[in-house]
Design a protein around this motif. Structure first.
Motif, PDB file in Angstrom:
ATOM      1  N   LEU A 209       0.831  -1.201   0.000  1.00 51.95           N
ATOM      2  CA  LEU A 209       0.000   0.000   0.000  1.00 51.95           C
ATOM      3  C   LEU A 209       0.864   1.249   0.000  1.00 51.95           C
ATOM      4  N   VAL A 210       0.414   2.247  -0.742  1.00 53.49           N
ATOM      5  CA  VAL A 210       1.007   3.592  -0.696  1.00 53.49           C
ATOM      6  C   VAL A 210      -0.134   4.589  -0.599  1.00 53.49           C
ATOM      7  N   ASP A 211       0.155   5.772  -0.128  1.00 54.04           N
ATOM      8  CA  ASP A 211      -0.858   6.817  -0.108  1.00 54.04           C
ATOM      9  C   ASP A 211      -1.177   7.249  -1.531  1.00 54.04           C
ATOM     10  N   ASP A 212      -2.387   7.724  -1.731  1.00 48.96           N
ATOM     11  CA  ASP A 212      -2.778   8.253  -3.035  1.00 48.96           C
ATOM     12  C   ASP A 212      -3.331   9.656  -2.823  1.00 48.96           C
ATOM     13  N   PRO A 213      -2.473  10.685  -3.044  1.00 48.48           N
ATOM     14  CA  PRO A 213      -1.149  10.671  -3.659  1.00 48.48           C
ATOM     15  C   PRO A 213      -0.037  10.361  -2.651  1.00 48.48           C
ATOM     16  N   CYS A 214       1.134   9.997  -3.187  1.00 51.56           N
ATOM     17  CA  CYS A 214       2.305   9.753  -2.346  1.00 51.56           C
ATOM     18  C   CYS A 214       3.557  10.231  -3.079  1.00 51.56           C
ATOM     19  N   TYR A 215       4.683  10.221  -2.385  1.00 51.75           N
ATOM     20  CA  TYR A 215       5.980  10.561  -2.976  1.00 51.75           C
ATOM     21  C   TYR A 215       6.198   9.698  -4.202  1.00 51.75           C
ATOM     22  N   PHE A 216       6.413  10.329  -5.358  1.00 55.06           N
ATOM     23  CA  PHE A 216       6.383   9.566  -6.600  1.00 55.06           C
ATOM     24  C   PHE A 216       7.510   8.544  -6.725  1.00 55.06           C
ATOM     25  N   ASN A 217       8.614   8.716  -6.023  1.00 58.25           N
ATOM     26  CA  ASN A 217       9.683   7.731  -6.161  1.00 58.25           C
ATOM     27  C   ASN A 217       9.347   6.411  -5.464  1.00 58.25           C
ATOM     28  N   PHE A 218       8.348   6.421  -4.543  1.00 57.84           N
ATOM     29  CA  PHE A 218       7.867   5.139  -4.017  1.00 57.84           C
ATOM     30  C   PHE A 218       7.322   4.292  -5.166  1.00 57.84           C
ATOM     31  N   HIS A 219       6.576   4.931  -6.082  1.00 59.59           N
ATOM     32  CA  HIS A 219       6.068   4.200  -7.251  1.00 59.59           C
ATOM     33  C   HIS A 219       7.223   3.654  -8.079  1.00 59.59           C
ATOM     34  N   ALA A 220       8.196   4.525  -8.359  1.00 67.64           N
ATOM     35  CA  ALA A 220       9.319   4.121  -9.207  1.00 67.64           C
ATOM     36  C   ALA A 220      10.107   2.984  -8.573  1.00 67.64           C
ATOM     37  N   LEU A 221      10.370   3.080  -7.271  1.00 64.86           N
ATOM     38  CA  LEU A 221      11.154   2.048  -6.594  1.00 64.86           C
ATOM     39  C   LEU A 221      10.406   0.714  -6.551  1.00 64.86           C
ATOM     40  N   LEU A 222       9.105   0.767  -6.283  1.00 69.42           N
ATOM     41  CA  LEU A 222       8.336  -0.468  -6.175  1.00 69.42           C
ATOM     42  C   LEU A 222       8.208  -1.186  -7.512  1.00 69.42           C
ATOM     43  N   ARG A 223       8.400  -0.461  -8.616  1.00 63.44           N
ATOM     44  CA  ARG A 223       8.385  -1.126  -9.915  1.00 63.44           C
ATOM     45  C   ARG A 223       9.504  -2.162 -10.038  1.00 63.44           C
ATOM     46  N   ALA A 224      10.578  -1.951  -9.303  1.00 68.22           N
ATOM     47  CA  ALA A 224      11.706  -2.887  -9.360  1.00 68.22           C
ATOM     48  C   ALA A 224      11.437  -4.164  -8.575  1.00 68.22           C
ATOM     49  N   HIS A 225      10.298  -4.227  -7.884  1.00 65.54           N
ATOM     50  CA  HIS A 225       9.919  -5.412  -7.125  1.00 65.54           C
ATOM     51  C   HIS A 225       8.624  -5.968  -7.715  1.00 65.54           C
ATOM     52  N   PRO A 226       8.537  -7.272  -7.934  1.00 66.88           N
ATOM     53  CA  PRO A 226       7.325  -7.855  -8.548  1.00 66.88           C
ATOM     54  C   PRO A 226       6.178  -7.931  -7.549  1.00 66.88           C
ATOM     55  N   VAL A 227       5.630  -6.764  -7.208  1.00 62.27           N
ATOM     56  CA  VAL A 227       4.562  -6.683  -6.215  1.00 62.27           C
ATOM     57  C   VAL A 227       3.348  -5.973  -6.812  1.00 62.27           C
ATOM     58  N   LYS A 228       2.233  -6.109  -6.139  1.00 61.40           N
ATOM     59  CA  LYS A 228       1.012  -5.401  -6.506  1.00 61.40           C
ATOM     60  C   LYS A 228       0.929  -4.136  -5.662  1.00 61.40           C
ATOM     61  N   ILE A 229       0.717  -2.999  -6.294  1.00 61.83           N
ATOM     62  CA  ILE A 229       0.665  -1.714  -5.592  1.00 61.83           C
ATOM     63  C   ILE A 229      -0.773  -1.226  -5.558  1.00 61.83           C
ATOM     64  N   VAL A 230      -1.245  -0.850  -4.373  1.00 61.83           N
ATOM     65  CA  VAL A 230      -2.605  -0.341  -4.202  1.00 61.83           C
ATOM     66  C   VAL A 230      -2.531   0.996  -3.471  1.00 61.83           C
TER      67      VAL A 230
END
Length: 461
Positions: free
Chosen positions: A196-217
């Protein structure tokens, strides 16, 4: 090119992108030709031809009676493939690249840091002079994998002021706050886990989590913190493993978490077995301390991270993780495996700067300058009918809604042509629901050319 060939090429490109983004890993079964035909809006024969050509390229392999499967090994990770082409010019990685450009003529109201002249240059220079006289081992040798002992002891005393009790062996230094998040993700997450991340959240959390095969909500955010009703529903529907959020001053909204929301969040998280990563990078910008989840939780299921790149120097790379003792012990092993010993020189410089007599006065000056810049920026934006979603008590960020009908991505493209880097809302939003928002860094908004360019961009629609 004939239309049939264009459709075949389109299907092939879709599959290539999925493989490059590691959505399809080696051995994964591709959608059946009928499923792919429905997904792509083409005929079955078009998909059959596309799959056959990809097989000829050895990207996939046919197994009689079973279908088509991805060939190995895994493709090198390409983060840009995880965002649609049309969004590439406004995604988090693109914004970061533009904001990090060294061109001194570029105006950066969309960046996430203070101007160089606002940082603690005097303290860093003094620390460097002291370091030059240090023992040779401190300048040339590896540090303990936990990191510089005196800095960790200092951080323990600093954390106590926010109600967090942590001994030095519960604190591990990292190369940055970003590395801290990455190590925690490596430590706690498995492929397919929900984060989970906040919506909106610090955009690099999105970028960093892309490097991990996870589901982002994304969890919808309010002026008091996360929307608790939505949070409870998401916990029930997705069984997330991890939640990454800000403590103190939230990025990008500037919101400070209220005590009531903090308590209710932790009750819901504990019942769901959710681990929370609390990023406290903006702690020293606060004028009135907000609740800390790590303090309320006692570091049971909350991990706190931070760094001083926003207040001391972005050139002195040093962050930290504060967690349960058994977790920090395991994180130390992971740190050794991925980066070996710590960077002793950076942490020594940082300790000297933070414990010198000038840091407190430096931050008092920064907070005062930010308060003035906040008011000035609010007035300039109001003249363009750009209004804050929330007026922060402190910090550098304003999360603002554009006039009706305006699009932040279009405005950002137009302003970039005039040398102004903006931060459009959907780069921060997992749901893509912030197309009419921009984040402004008030410390970077002193040049009138920013508002002139923005005015012209808004007139263009």
């Amino acid at each position: 090119m004939p239309r049939s060939q264009t459709r075949i090429a389109s299907v092939m490109e879709q599959v290539r992108k999925q493989i490059a983004a590691r959505a399809y890993l080696p051995g994964a079964r591709l959608p059946s030709v009928r499923q792919q035909a429905r997904l792509s809006g083409v005929s079955v024969s078009t998909v059959v031809e596309a799959y056959e050509r990809l097989a000829a390229e050895n990207l996939i392999a046919a197994r009689p009676g079973a279908g088509f499967f991805v060939s190995g090994p895994a493709a090198p990770l390409d983060l840009t493939q995880l965002t649609a082409d049309k969004e590439r010019d406004i995604d988090p990685l693109w914004i970061s690249r533009q904001a990090l450009e060294a061109d001194p003529q570029l105006l950066k109201p969309g960046c996430g840091w203070l101007p160089p002249s606002w940082l603690y240059e005097e303290g860093v220079r003094k620390a460097m002079r002291m370091a030059a006289r240090a023992q040779s081992a401190l300048l040339t040798d590896y540090a303990s994998p936990y990191g510089h002992a005196e800095l960790r002891q200092f951080l323990g005393r600093k954390l106590a002021k926010t109600g967090i009790t942590a001994t030095a062996d519960q604190i591990m230094l990292t190369e940055s706050g970003t590395q801290a998040v990455d190590l925690i993700c490596r430590f706690l997450l498995q492929p397919g886990d929900c984060v989970l991340v906040d919506d909106p959240c610090y955009f690099n959390f999105h970028a960093l989590l892309r490097a991990h095969p996870v589901k982002i909500v994304g969890v919808p955010f309010t002026p008091q913190g996360p929307d608790l009703t939505a949070f409870a529903q998401i916990l029930q529907n997705h069984a997330p493993r991890l939640y990454i959020t800000n403590a103190g001053i939230h990025n990008p909204t500037g919101v400070s978490l209220t005590p009531v929301v903090a308590h209710q969040m932790l009750k819901l998280a504990e019942a769901a077995g959710l681990i929370i990563v609390e990023d406290d990078i903006f702690a020293d910008f606060e004028t009135h301390p907000a609740p800390r989840l790590a303090a309320y939780d006692g570091l049971h299921n909350v991990i706190q991270i931070g760094s001083f790149s926003k207040t001391v120097s972005a050139a002195v790379r040093c962050g930290y993780i504060v967690a349960r003792r058994d977790w920090t012990d395991s994180l130390v092993d992971l740190k050794i495996a991925t980066s070996f010993g710590g960077g002793q020189l950076a942490s020594m410089l940082l300790h000297s700067a933070l414990t010198g007599s000038g840091y407190r006065r430096h931050m008092e000056s920064v907070r005062l300058r930010l308060a003035v810049a906040m008011q000035t920026t609010l007035e300039k934006l109001a003249a363009l009918d750009i209004l804050p979603w929330h007026t922060p008590q402190a910090g550098m960020f304003l999360w603002c809604r554009l006039p009706e009908g305006a699009d932040a991505a279009r405005a950002s493209r137009a302003c970039l042509k005039e040398g102004v880097v903006l931060a459009p809302g959907n780069a921060f939003s997992q749901s893509g629901s912030a197309a009419d928002f921009l984040r402004f860094n008030v410390s970077q908004c002193n040049d009138p050319a920013i508002f002139s360019a923005l005015k012209r961009a808004l007139k263009q629609g």
